[in-house]
Write an enzyme that holds these catalytic residues in place. Sequence first.
Site, mmCIF file in Angstrom:
data_model
loop_
_atom_site.group_PDB
_atom_site.id
_atom_site.type_symbol
_atom_site.label_atom_id
_atom_site.label_comp_id
_atom_site.label_asym_id
_atom_site.label_seq_id
_atom_site.Cartn_x
_atom_site.Cartn_y
_atom_site.Cartn_z
ATOM 1 N N SER A 67 0.852 -1.198 0.000
ATOM 2 C CA SER A 67 0.000 0.000 0.000
ATOM 3 C C SER A 67 0.884 1.243 0.000
ATOM 4 O O SER A 67 2.014 1.209 0.520
ATOM 5 C CB SER A 67 -0.855 0.003 1.271
ATOM 6 O OG SER A 67 -1.508 1.252 1.410
ATOM 7 N N TYR A 122 -1.408 -0.698 10.663
ATOM 8 C CA TYR A 122 -1.533 -1.010 9.235
ATOM 9 C C TYR A 122 -0.294 -0.542 8.462
ATOM 10 O O TYR A 122 0.285 -1.298 7.674
ATOM 11 C CB TYR A 122 -2.798 -0.352 8.668
ATOM 12 C CG TYR A 122 -3.061 -0.685 7.215
ATOM 13 C CD1 TYR A 122 -3.593 -1.913 6.858
ATOM 14 C CD2 TYR A 122 -2.757 0.211 6.199
ATOM 15 C CE1 TYR A 122 -3.831 -2.232 5.521
ATOM 16 C CE2 TYR A 122 -2.986 -0.086 4.867
ATOM 17 C CZ TYR A 122 -3.531 -1.314 4.529
ATOM 18 O OH TYR A 122 -3.748 -1.625 3.208
HETATM 19 N N1 LIG Z 1 -8.774 -0.897 -0.754
HETATM 20 C C1 LIG Z 1 -7.742 -0.065 -0.645
HETATM 21 O O1 LIG Z 1 -7.889 1.156 -0.669
HETATM 22 C C2 LIG Z 1 -6.341 -0.629 -0.529
HETATM 23 C C3 LIG Z 1 -5.285 0.262 -0.668
HETATM 24 C C4 LIG Z 1 -3.990 -0.208 -0.569
HETATM 25 C C5 LIG Z 1 -3.757 -1.541 -0.358
HETATM 26 N N2 LIG Z 1 -4.813 -2.394 -0.219
HETATM 27 C C6 LIG Z 1 -4.514 -3.810 -0.005
HETATM 28 O O2 LIG Z 1 -5.130 -4.551 -1.027
HETATM 29 C C7 LIG Z 1 -5.337 -5.885 -0.566
HETATM 30 C C8 LIG Z 1 -6.754 -6.323 -0.896
HETATM 31 O O3 LIG Z 1 -7.653 -5.528 -0.147
HETATM 32 P P1 LIG Z 1 -9.085 -5.069 -0.719
HETATM 33 O O4 LIG Z 1 -9.099 -3.603 -0.709
HETATM 34 O O5 LIG Z 1 -9.398 -5.789 -1.953
HETATM 35 O O6 LIG Z 1 -10.021 -5.522 0.503
HETATM 36 P P2 LIG Z 1 -11.146 -6.630 0.630
HETATM 37 O O7 LIG Z 1 -12.178 -6.479 -0.435
HETATM 38 O O8 LIG Z 1 -11.569 -6.564 2.045
HETATM 39 O O9 LIG Z 1 -10.385 -7.993 0.350
HETATM 40 C C9 LIG Z 1 -9.523 -8.572 1.279
HETATM 41 C C10 LIG Z 1 -9.283 -10.006 0.858
HETATM 42 O O10 LIG Z 1 -8.349 -10.604 1.752
HETATM 43 C C11 LIG Z 1 -8.868 -11.835 2.172
HETATM 44 N N3 LIG Z 1 -8.393 -12.181 3.501
HETATM 45 C C12 LIG Z 1 -8.419 -11.443 4.623
HETATM 46 N N4 LIG Z 1 -7.926 -12.134 5.652
HETATM 47 C C13 LIG Z 1 -7.558 -13.342 5.155
HETATM 48 C C14 LIG Z 1 -6.988 -14.502 5.733
HETATM 49 N N5 LIG Z 1 -6.668 -14.571 7.042
HETATM 50 N N6 LIG Z 1 -6.749 -15.574 4.936
HETATM 51 C C15 LIG Z 1 -7.071 -15.533 3.622
HETATM 52 N N7 LIG Z 1 -7.603 -14.453 3.026
HETATM 53 C C16 LIG Z 1 -7.851 -13.378 3.794
HETATM 54 C C17 LIG Z 1 -10.380 -11.660 2.157
HETATM 55 O O11 LIG Z 1 -11.014 -12.929 1.984
HETATM 56 P P3 LIG Z 1 -11.758 -13.775 3.110
HETATM 57 O O12 LIG Z 1 -12.425 -12.811 4.030
HETATM 58 O O13 LIG Z 1 -12.716 -14.624 2.321
HETATM 59 O O14 LIG Z 1 -10.699 -14.587 3.772
HETATM 60 C C18 LIG Z 1 -10.560 -10.834 0.897
HETATM 61 O O15 LIG Z 1 -10.617 -11.671 -0.228
HETATM 62 C C19 LIG Z 1 -5.024 -5.866 0.924
HETATM 63 O O16 LIG Z 1 -3.730 -6.374 1.135
HETATM 64 C C20 LIG Z 1 -5.063 -4.390 1.271
HETATM 65 O O17 LIG Z 1 -4.272 -4.098 2.392
HETATM 66 C C21 LIG Z 1 -6.099 -1.970 -0.310
#
Ligand SMILES: NC(=O)c1ccc[n+]([C@@H]2O[C@H](COP(=O)([O-])OP(=O)(O)OC[C@H]3O[C@@H](n4cnc5c(N)ncnc54)[C@H](OP(=O)(O)O)[C@@H]3O)[C@@H](O)[C@H]2O)c1
Length: 260
Positions: free
Chosen positions: A143, A156
């Site tokens: 991120s 985070y």
């Molecule tokens: N959205 C943003 O603005 C943003 C910005 C920068 C970086 N990111 C990063 O992008 C990545 C994806 O996030 P997102 O925004 O797409 O959020 P999201 O829609 O909440 O997706 C998170 C994913 O991670 C999985 N997950 C969480 N805990 C897990 C575990 N213990 N084991 C296996 N899977 C797990 C969830 O699946 P289950 O719940 O089914 O396990 C879900 O598929 C993350 O690393 C986040 O930090 C996001």
Amino acid sequence: MAGAFFGRVVVVTGASSGIGRELARQLAAAGARVGLVARREDALRELAELIRAAGGEAVVAPADVADRAQATAAVAVVRDAFGPVDLMIANAGVGAPTRLDPVNVPDVEAMIRVNVLGVVYAFAAVMPDMLARRSGHLAAVSSLASYLALPGESGYCASKAAVNTYLAGLQAHLRGRGVTVTTLCPGFVKTAMTEGNDFWMPGLLTAEEAARRMLRALSRRKAVYNFPLSCRLLVGLARWLPAWAVGRVMADYNDTAAGH
Ligand SMILES: NC(=O)c1ccc[n+]([C@@H]2O[C@H](COP(=O)([O-])OP(=O)(O)OC[C@H]3O[C@@H](n4cnc5c(N)ncnc54)[C@H](OP(=O)(O)O)[C@@H]3O)[C@@H](O)[C@H]2O)c1
């Protein structure tokens, strides 16, 4: 990007929603054989059906990536179905605000386990094959927050900074071994992780657009990909601000943040 992923075996962790779901969908559309990893099996099955209906190939491998045995077993499921993994995208992540009183230790523990150890375990599961074949690509979704030390988000930010440092070290360590390492650092993306945020999110991207840009960066085998530019510039600016100024800017955010 055309052809870069065709016939490749790719694992996407966190494929049940948001960025990971889009990465998996677009990879399959580009001809990759995709292993779908996350805890919510129903959501993975639904995505696999969608991919197959569109003519793609996917296998479901439910796992908690914070549990090394589960992460290793999930990769074995993908390997058995499609062969050795060419590209591992460790995308699974969680976000929660960091609180002071009481300190929310369980939330910080979860962020370290999933965001940091989840990457380590995913990479460990594919590393032996990649080293033996002298070929492979390791990527993690970090991120732009990794470059900041935001009050209310220190857990985070620290977890993502650890990812960056781990991958930078791996990249140097793997030089000449045929394995590429890519750190993907998005700004704000519209997903479940950010849907509760009621503050301005500069440069907010859809998950579809974020995944499209990430896949382009992966196809170019970039070492680090920071995006979008607008958010990158703001992060660059914020790094020059004194701590008191950051605290003042973040004062409202601290009480409302849903984690990012
Ligand atoms: N959205 C943003 O603005 C943003 C910005 C920068 C970086 N990111 C990063 O992008 C990545 C994806 O996030 P997102 O925004 O797409 O959020 P999201 O829609 O909440 O997706 C998170 C994913 O991670 C999985 N997950 C969480 N805990 C897990 C575990 N213990 N084991 C296996 N899977 C797990 C969830 O699946 P289950 O719940 O089914 O396990 C879900 O598929 C993350 O690393 C986040 O930090 C996001």
